[in-house]
Design a protein around this motif. Structure first.
Motif: not given
Length: 373
Positions: A280-290, A232-236
């Protein structure tokens, strides 16, 4: 540190507990009882630090006689409420704030009365001298490892950094296990070598989630797990890369769900189902935020929130349509020795800490400069 070069080197080698302490200091009865009781459960490193303090006290000038007091009477050191903190500060200043000894000295002084620390302060130079002598054990370890690994290797730099936090006894013990330590580091150094052209092309190719032009001079590939907290840190960091570098780099996302994360594989499949619908990227962000809500019901809910065709999304998960693709990416990760997440490569070179944007940015800049862009 993320999985990779430093983790196994920095593992805790078992320390042999020191001999029973025989404190040569005067404590009030209640303090002595407190000391004995706490020492029985205190960490070996703290006990070793307290041993050093005790030795300093035993050999300090306070053991000498004062003319004004007459024979057999020791000169009293003036104590204050900050004596113990002052003693620890002096030792840490000379020995290094980042050192393991600094940490344990601070912990050990919490067990001492101010009067005892005041005595230690009268001859703190003795403690500093002893710690300096002990520090040579770690310097010897660094010299030997860097000599065998190569002074210019990443492993050598890591050893120099990590040993600053080691206690002398830990360095001595690692010297006793030197062949094992060296073998460990050599294996990891081999894994850290840049990928060959074939493997570089393999991990960067295919119809996988990515942003940036296909012909970018610098390609970044990440293997990630939606249930991994470090990921999740890497996602940021991913967003910062896109914001800073734009079309100068290509960023590729690869799936690598770890077996002990029960929802990670299904979450990976769900992200590819979203990718098939251009989200994908919208879903990517949603998963890492939850990350605590990756059960099937939540995944279906996220699909609805993001405006996906929910029926198609559910069908893909029910039929395990994207499971083979996830498994194939995991196998690909294993081929390039991905052992944990996040794992990241820049033009085939493995990144030691993909959760640190300053470090990552510096390596991207270096790759761009090398490519002449």
């Amino acid at each position: 540190m993320t999985p990779g070069l430093g983790r196994r080197f920095n593992r805790t080698y078992p320390l042999r507990p020191p001999n029973k302490l025989r404190a040569q200091i005067r404590l009030r009865p209640y303090e002595e009882g407190k000391l004995v009781k706490q020492l029985s459960t205190y960490s070996p490193r703290a006990r070793m630090a307290l041993s050093t303090i005790t030795l300093a006290l035993a050999l300090s000038p306070a053991a000498a006689c004062s003319k004004s007091q007459g024979p057999g009477k020791a000169a009293a050191a003036k104590a204050s409420p900050t004596s113990c903190a002052d003693y620890a500060a002096r030792v840490c200043k000379e020995g290094g704030e980042e050192s393991g000894n600094c940490t344990t000295i601070k912990a050990a002084t919490e067990l001492l009365a101010p009067e005892a620390c005041a005595v230690a302060l009268t001859n703190v130079s003795f403690t500093i001298k002893k710690l300096g002598e002990q520090k040579k054990k770690c310097e010897e370890l660094v010299t030997k490892l860097c000599g065998d690994l190569g002074a210019e290797t990443g492993s050598c730099e890591m050893v120099k950094t990590q040993t600053k936090t080691f206690t002398p006894d830990r360095c001595a013990l690692m010297m006793q296990h030197y062949p094992e330590v060296l073998s460990d580091l050599k294996q990891q150094e081999d894994r850290m070598k840049p990928l060959d052209e074939e493997k570089r092309a393999k991990i960067a190719g295919g119809a996988v989630p990515a942003f940036g032009p296909d012909d970018a001079k610098v390609t970044i590939v990440e293997f990630s797990d939606f249930e991994c907290p470090f990921c999740s840190r890497a996602a940021e960091i991913t967003h910062k890369v896109k914001e800073k570098y734009g079309d100068k780099v290509r960023f590729v996302f690869r799936q690598f769900p770890l077996s002990f994360h029960k929802n990670a594989h299904t979450a990976a499949e769900a992200s590819l189902a979203a990718h098939s619908q251009g989200k994908f990227w919208e879903f990517h962000d949603k998963l890492f935020a939850n990350q605590q809500k990756l059960d099937r019901a939540s995944l279906d809910g996220f699909a609805k929130e993001l405006g996906l065709n929910v029926a198609s999304f559910k069908k893909a998960l029910d039929s395990k349509e994207f499971a083979p693709a996830v498994d194939a990416e995991m196998k690909l990760g294993e081929e390039v020795t991905v052992q944990g997440t996040p794992s990241m490569f820049i033009n085939g070179a493995r990144i030691a800490d993909p959760t640190n944007f300053e470090v990552l940015s510096g390596q991207i800049d270096a790759a761009l400069a090398k490519a002449g862009t």
